[in-house]
Design a protein around this motif. Sequence first.
Motif, PDB file in Angstrom:
ATOM      1  N   SER A  91       0.846  -1.203   0.000  1.00 35.78           N
ATOM      2  CA  SER A  91       0.000   0.000   0.000  1.00 35.78           C
ATOM      3  C   SER A  91       0.882   1.255   0.000  1.00 35.78           C
ATOM      4  CB  SER A  91      -0.921  -0.005   1.221  1.00 35.78           C
ATOM      5  OG  SER A  91      -0.161  -0.097   2.401  1.00 35.78           O
ATOM      6  N   LEU A  96       2.297   3.170  -5.704  1.00 37.18           N
ATOM      7  CA  LEU A  96       1.016   3.462  -6.338  1.00 37.18           C
ATOM      8  C   LEU A  96       1.174   4.564  -7.387  1.00 37.18           C
ATOM      9  CD1 LEU A  96      -2.194   2.960  -6.002  1.00 37.18           C
ATOM     10  CD2 LEU A  96      -2.118   5.050  -4.675  1.00 37.18           C
ATOM     11  N   TYR A 107      -4.904  -0.765  -9.629  1.00 38.02           N
ATOM     12  CA  TYR A 107      -4.006  -1.107  -8.525  1.00 38.02           C
ATOM     13  C   TYR A 107      -4.880  -1.696  -7.424  1.00 38.02           C
ATOM     14  CZ  TYR A 107       0.136  -0.408  -5.513  1.00 38.02           C
ATOM     15  OH  TYR A 107       1.244  -0.579  -4.717  1.00 38.02           O
TER      16      TYR A 107
END
Length: 136
Positions: A91, A96, A107
């Motif tokens: 995360s 990202l 994603y």
Amino acid sequence: MKNLNILLIEDDMIEVMKLNRTISSLNLNHNIIEANNGEDALKILEKKDQLPDVILLDLNMPKINGIEFLKILKQDNVLKYIPTIILTTSSNQRDLLECYEIGIAGYVLKPLKYEDYITKIEKLLAYWSINELKQV
């Protein structure tokens, strides 16, 4: 909804089995092509006449990691059109952002609970199986 040819790039065999089990438990007829790392995946993708409809890509892998693989993929005039979805436990916001900058179609974080995983995979594959995908 059409059946997809899905290239799964994942080095963790438990994760590979989990995806296969999920697809069969949902009675989906998608075809899973497995690659244990980015190098194996690139060898599979060299056969330009049998390209996958969608790529599911893990980020944390040996040899070529997911981000390095994405950069190679996006430099190819044919392969860059294959929708690539990150399926990861990371995360990390930097990962990202970098993935979206390179050019991904999604994603998705792998949930810890198997029931949540099934739900996410079902929705993900349902979405891509109704999309118009570029025939290369």
